[in-house]
Structures are given as C-alpha cells and as structure tokens.
Enzyme design. Structure first.
Site, PDB file in Angstrom:
ATOM      1  N   TYR A  48       6.746  12.388  -0.233  1.00  0.00           N
ATOM      2  CA  TYR A  48       7.165  11.756   1.203  1.00  0.00           C
ATOM      3  C   TYR A  48       6.342  11.553   2.094  1.00  0.00           C
ATOM      4  O   TYR A  48       6.124  10.707   2.894  1.00  0.00           O
ATOM      5  CB  TYR A  48       8.549  12.218   1.382  1.00  0.00           C
ATOM      6  CG  TYR A  48       9.369  11.630   2.727  1.00  0.00           C
ATOM      7  CD1 TYR A  48       9.939  10.689   2.363  1.00  0.00           C
ATOM      8  CD2 TYR A  48       9.315  12.404   3.764  1.00  0.00           C
ATOM      9  CE1 TYR A  48      10.682   9.914   3.371  1.00  0.00           C
ATOM     10  CE2 TYR A  48      10.098  11.648   5.046  1.00  0.00           C
ATOM     11  CZ  TYR A  48      10.610  10.512   4.916  1.00  0.00           C
ATOM     12  OH  TYR A  48      11.134  10.071   5.681  1.00  0.00           O
ATOM     13  N   VAL A  63       2.970  12.121   2.087  1.00  0.00           N
ATOM     14  CA  VAL A  63       1.828  11.163   1.660  1.00  0.00           C
ATOM     15  C   VAL A  63       2.150   9.846   2.084  1.00  0.00           C
ATOM     16  O   VAL A  63       1.368   9.000   2.711  1.00  0.00           O
ATOM     17  CB  VAL A  63       1.356  11.507   0.430  1.00  0.00           C
ATOM     18  CG1 VAL A  63       0.309  10.695  -0.114  1.00  0.00           C
ATOM     19  CG2 VAL A  63       1.012  12.934   0.261  1.00  0.00           C
ATOM     20  N   SER A 119       7.273   8.570   9.574  1.00  0.00           N
ATOM     21  CA  SER A 119       8.134   9.827  10.087  1.00  0.00           C
ATOM     22  C   SER A 119       7.062  10.856  10.461  1.00  0.00           C
ATOM     23  O   SER A 119       5.845  10.837   9.973  1.00  0.00           O
ATOM     24  CB  SER A 119       8.480  10.540   8.797  1.00  0.00           C
ATOM     25  OG  SER A 119       8.998  11.743   8.792  1.00  0.00           O
ATOM     26  N   ASP A 131      15.093  -6.401  -2.337  1.00  0.00           N
ATOM     27  CA  ASP A 131      14.498  -5.072  -2.804  1.00  0.00           C
ATOM     28  C   ASP A 131      12.954  -5.283  -2.474  1.00  0.00           C
ATOM     29  O   ASP A 131      12.440  -6.059  -3.075  1.00  0.00           O
ATOM     30  CB  ASP A 131      15.000  -4.992  -4.145  1.00  0.00           C
ATOM     31  CG  ASP A 131      14.339  -3.728  -4.991  1.00  0.00           C
ATOM     32  OD1 ASP A 131      13.434  -3.177  -4.327  1.00  0.00           O
ATOM     33  OD2 ASP A 131      15.024  -3.257  -5.923  1.00  0.00           O
ATOM     34  N   VAL A 141      17.423  12.433  11.562  1.00  0.00           N
ATOM     35  CA  VAL A 141      18.741  11.531  11.875  1.00  0.00           C
ATOM     36  C   VAL A 141      19.685  11.972  10.805  1.00  0.00           C
ATOM     37  O   VAL A 141      19.356  12.180   9.625  1.00  0.00           O
ATOM     38  CB  VAL A 141      18.353  10.110  12.008  1.00  0.00           C
ATOM     39  CG1 VAL A 141      19.639   9.339  12.110  1.00  0.00           C
ATOM     40  CG2 VAL A 141      17.368  10.058  12.895  1.00  0.00           C
ATOM     41  N   ASN A 187      11.962  -0.689   7.340  1.00  0.00           N
ATOM     42  CA  ASN A 187      12.844   0.349   7.579  1.00  0.00           C
ATOM     43  C   ASN A 187      13.332   0.980   6.125  1.00  0.00           C
ATOM     44  O   ASN A 187      13.479   2.308   5.997  1.00  0.00           O
ATOM     45  CB  ASN A 187      14.023   0.065   8.188  1.00  0.00           C
ATOM     46  CG  ASN A 187      15.159   1.248   8.212  1.00  0.00           C
ATOM     47  OD1 ASN A 187      15.127   2.290   9.035  1.00  0.00           O
ATOM     48  ND2 ASN A 187      16.157   1.033   7.264  1.00  0.00           N
ATOM     49  N   LYS A 242       4.517   8.396   3.891  1.00  0.00           N
ATOM     50  CA  LYS A 242       4.639   8.125   5.437  1.00  0.00           C
ATOM     51  C   LYS A 242       3.304   8.139   6.081  1.00  0.00           C
ATOM     52  O   LYS A 242       3.101   7.262   6.994  1.00  0.00           O
ATOM     53  CB  LYS A 242       5.730   8.991   6.144  1.00  0.00           C
ATOM     54  CG  LYS A 242       7.127   8.988   5.525  1.00  0.00           C
ATOM     55  CD  LYS A 242       7.709   7.561   5.906  1.00  0.00           C
ATOM     56  CE  LYS A 242       9.257   7.207   5.407  1.00  0.00           C
ATOM     57  NZ  LYS A 242       9.597   5.771   5.741  1.00  0.00           N
TER      58      LYS A 242
HETATM   59  N1  LIG Z   1      16.793  10.274   8.700  1.00  0.00           N
HETATM   60  C1  LIG Z   1      15.864  10.954   8.958  1.00  0.00           C
HETATM   61  O1  LIG Z   1      15.911  11.890   9.761  1.00  0.00           O
HETATM   62  C2  LIG Z   1      14.597  10.191   9.080  1.00  0.00           C
HETATM   63  C3  LIG Z   1      13.496  10.703   9.528  1.00  0.00           C
HETATM   64  C4  LIG Z   1      12.158  10.229   9.581  1.00  0.00           C
HETATM   65  C5  LIG Z   1      12.148   8.930   8.889  1.00  0.00           C
HETATM   66  N2  LIG Z   1      13.416   8.165   8.527  1.00  0.00           N
HETATM   67  C6  LIG Z   1      12.816   7.127   7.744  1.00  0.00           C
HETATM   68  O2  LIG Z   1      13.945   6.104   8.242  1.00  0.00           O
HETATM   69  C7  LIG Z   1      14.152   5.235   7.311  1.00  0.00           C
HETATM   70  C8  LIG Z   1      15.718   5.003   7.280  1.00  0.00           C
HETATM   71  O3  LIG Z   1      16.096   6.015   6.542  1.00  0.00           O
HETATM   72  P1  LIG Z   1      17.742   6.554   6.687  1.00  0.00           P
HETATM   73  O4  LIG Z   1      17.808   7.958   7.146  1.00  0.00           O
HETATM   74  O5  LIG Z   1      18.306   5.736   7.552  1.00  0.00           O
HETATM   75  O6  LIG Z   1      17.891   6.702   5.009  1.00  0.00           O
HETATM   76  P2  LIG Z   1      19.269   5.931   4.202  1.00  0.00           P
HETATM   77  O7  LIG Z   1      20.465   6.418   4.923  1.00  0.00           O
HETATM   78  O8  LIG Z   1      18.810   6.626   2.860  1.00  0.00           O
HETATM   79  O9  LIG Z   1      18.706   4.484   4.152  1.00  0.00           O
HETATM   80  C9  LIG Z   1      17.733   4.012   3.453  1.00  0.00           C
HETATM   81  C10 LIG Z   1      17.814   2.635   3.191  1.00  0.00           C
HETATM   82  O10 LIG Z   1      16.629   2.065   2.466  1.00  0.00           O
HETATM   83  C11 LIG Z   1      17.118   1.503   1.458  1.00  0.00           C
HETATM   84  N3  LIG Z   1      16.294   1.207   0.100  1.00  0.00           N
HETATM   85  C12 LIG Z   1      15.659   2.374  -0.433  1.00  0.00           C
HETATM   86  N4  LIG Z   1      14.983   1.655  -1.402  1.00  0.00           N
HETATM   87  C13 LIG Z   1      14.871   0.315  -1.260  1.00  0.00           C
HETATM   88  C14 LIG Z   1      14.083  -0.602  -1.838  1.00  0.00           C
HETATM   89  N5  LIG Z   1      13.500  -0.588  -2.956  1.00  0.00           N
HETATM   90  N6  LIG Z   1      14.308  -1.866  -1.228  1.00  0.00           N
HETATM   91  C15 LIG Z   1      15.037  -2.177  -0.346  1.00  0.00           C
HETATM   92  N7  LIG Z   1      15.967  -1.242   0.327  1.00  0.00           N
HETATM   93  C16 LIG Z   1      15.621  -0.031  -0.184  1.00  0.00           C
HETATM   94  C17 LIG Z   1      18.525   1.775   1.103  1.00  0.00           C
HETATM   95  O11 LIG Z   1      19.151   1.198   0.170  1.00  0.00           O
HETATM   96  P3  LIG Z   1      20.297   1.435  -0.763  1.00  0.00           P
HETATM   97  O12 LIG Z   1      21.481   1.910  -0.100  1.00  0.00           O
HETATM   98  O13 LIG Z   1      20.401   0.483  -1.634  1.00  0.00           O
HETATM   99  O14 LIG Z   1      19.754   2.813  -1.389  1.00  0.00           O
HETATM  100  C18 LIG Z   1      18.939   1.960   2.374  1.00  0.00           C
HETATM  101  O15 LIG Z   1      19.450   1.182   3.060  1.00  0.00           O
HETATM  102  C19 LIG Z   1      13.418   5.260   6.024  1.00  0.00           C
HETATM  103  O16 LIG Z   1      12.035   4.936   5.937  1.00  0.00           O
HETATM  104  C20 LIG Z   1      13.105   6.924   6.120  1.00  0.00           C
HETATM  105  O17 LIG Z   1      12.028   7.427   5.500  1.00  0.00           O
HETATM  106  C21 LIG Z   1      14.075   8.791   8.350  1.00  0.00           C
END
Ligand SMILES: NC(=O)c1ccc[n+]([C@@H]2O[C@H](COP(=O)([O-])OP(=O)(O)OC[C@H]3O[C@@H](n4cnc5c(N)ncnc54)[C@H](OP(=O)(O)O)[C@@H]3O)[C@@H](O)[C@H]2O)c1
Length: 276
Positions: A195, A197, A139, A62, A232, A89, A199
C-alpha cells in the site's frame, strides 16, 4: 454535446469518495458523476444523495478494466465534450491481518492504486479542459522516507523522472516481491507494505504529470495534485480512523476547486502542502 462542466470521482459508492461527490454536488458548478465498479452499489449511493436533495449522475467504472474506462471516456466525450475535474479516489488496501501471498498483495495493490489510476489518466486526460483539475487521493503512507532506500527515493523524486521510468519502477517493485517469495525481502523496495509503495508511486505520478502537462499544454491552467485525506473512518480502515468521511473529503474537495494559477504537482495533508 453540451458545454456543461463535469466532474468525475472514481470509487465513489462509499467512504471518502461518496463524501467527495456529496460536497461537490453543492460546491462544483456542473454535473458530478458518481462512479462505482458495481452498478447496483453506485445507484444505491446516488439514491442516498437524492434523499439529501442532491443530484449526482451515475456511470459504471472499474479502474482496472480498460473497456470500462473507455466507456466512461466515450460518455464524457459525447455528452460533455470534455472533462473539468477528475478525482482519482478509488483504491484498496489489504487488511494488516491478511494472509494473502506477498506477490498477490503487490500485484493487486499496485495494480489498482497505481496502474488503475494511470490508465484512467491516460484515457481521460485528452478530454481535460484548459482549467481542468486532477486530484490523486494518495496517503501519508506514501511518504518518500517510508521507501527506506536512498537511491530509490532519489529516483522517485527526481525532477527529471519520466512517466515510463516511473512505470518501470512500479514493475521493478512487483518483480522484486515475486523474486523474494514468501517470507523473503525485496532487494531494494520495502517488504512490509504494498500500500505504501502504491501511494508513493501515485504521489510521484502527480508530480510527473504536472510537469508533463505544463510543457505539453503551455498556457493551460490545469492543476494536478496529490493528497492524504487523513485517517478516516471507512471500510478501508475497519472504521478505526478518527475523521468522518465528510472530514476526509475536505482536502480532496479543496484541491478540486482550486482557482486558476494555483500550484500544481504538490502533496497536501489536511489542506496544507507538506514535504513529500
Ligand atoms: N480511510 C483512510 O483513512 C484513508 C487514508 C489515506 C488514504 N485513503 C485513500 O482514500 C481513498 C478512499 O478510501 P476509503 O477509505 O474511502 O476506502 P473505501 O471505503 O474502502 O472505498 C474505496 C472505494 O474504492 C473503490 N474501488 C476499489 N477498487 C476499485 C476499482 N478497481 N475500480 C473502481 N473502484 C474501486 C471501492 O469500490 P467497492 O465498494 O466496489 O469495493 C470503494 O468505492 C483510497 O484511495 C484510499 O487509499 C484513505
């Protein structure tokens, strides 16, 4: 202790993180550690990859729990004697429809995405080997122009910005949101997205860290870059993004496997450096 190479991906029980682990399992030469704040979710994710013939290791993490980060650092030190790749990530975003108070959104979002990532870096950077790679999954929401304040934009992008000044800027954002209260607007920072800010702070962090490591460890070939994975289809986007998680993993994986003498301190979108 072994000299086996090792990669760590934070928040990799699902979404883009899980796809990054999947790709690294076949492309990274060494062990790949899938981490999850929830042990059961992490082990289930490992099992899904085992079914594909892949063999990630698992470790609980965590990023907002200093003891949890410390346990991972100890594990890396005793089992591997170092760290070759860190993909930051893990992240969160409140849904647009969330009615949580602005103060909570600011504290939690910046707390996880920026301060959590920063603590992981503080505890794991001492283990980085000379050709280490670090990727911050940020992001396009963190593009500088979204800050909409010339003075802040210039501070964040200053070539002399120090890490402690960046930390002060992050605290100043939260303070302004608290002072503005419900319905109010922070004095200098944007009012509409914690969010964005968080990023922007992560991208600034990659640039500051790249400069700092280059001067603290001259001769080493460590590369630290930030990226946007694209829009995504994951839980974070309520499955609205057009890219699959595997496609979203492509840019972070490319940056994870950069050859020595590659650029550092850049911001990438869809595998290309873009202007921040
Ligand atoms: N999806 C998009 O379009 C997009 C676009 C730009 C950037 N991003 C970035 O890409 C990354 C992955 O996003 P995603 O879309 O795959 O989101 P997601 O499916 O919501 O996955 C987020 C991951 O981060 C974990 N997490 C959250 N808080 C945490 C903590 N305190 N300690 C450890 N793990 C933690 C979550 O764990 P839990 O399952 O336990 O919650 C999950 O494994 C993020 O940084 C996001 O900001 C995503």
């Amino acid at each position: 202790m072994s000299a086996t190479r090792v990669a760590v991906v934070t928040g990799s029980n699902k979404g883009i993180g899980l796809s990054i682990v999947k790709a690294l399992c076949s492309q990274f030469q060494g062990d790949v550690i899938l981490t999850s704040r929830d042990e059961k979710n992490g082990k289930t994710a490992c099992s899904t990859l085992n079914e594909l013939g892949l063999s990630p290791k698992f470790h609980q993490l965590d990023i907002t729990d200093k003891e949890s980060v410390k346990r991972l650092a100890e594990h890396l030190k005793t089992q591997y004697g170092g760290l070759d790749l860190l993909v930051n990530n893990a992240g969160l975003a409140y849904k647009v429809a969330s009615t949580a108070p602005p103060e909570e959104k600011a504290r939690v979002t910046v707390g996880v995405n920026f301060f959590g990532t920063l603590d992981v870096c503080h505890q794991l950077f001492p283990l980085l080997r000379p050709s280490g790679r670090v990727v911050h999954v940020a992001s396009q929401s963190g593009l500088l122009r979204r800050i909409k304040n010339v003075e802040l934009e210039s501070k964040l992008s200053s070539a002399t910005l120090a890490e402690d000044e960046l930390v002060q800027l992050a605290h100043s954002y939260i303070k302004e949101v608290v002072e503005a209260g419900e319905g109010g607007k922070p004095k200098n920072w944007p009012h509409d997205s914690a969010y964005s800010v968080s990023k922007a702070l992560m991208i600034a962090l990659a640039k500051v860290q790249a400069r700092d490591l280059a001067s603290q460890r001259p001769g080493d070939k460590i590369c630290i870059n930030a990226c946007c994975p694209g829009y995504v289809c994951t839980d974070m986007t309520s499955h609205k993004g057009p890219l699959t998680p595997d496609q979203g993993a492509e840019t972070p994986v490319m940056l994870s496997l950069l050859p020595d003498a590659s650029p550092t301190g850049d911001f990438y979108y869809l595998k290309k450096v873009i202007e921040w």
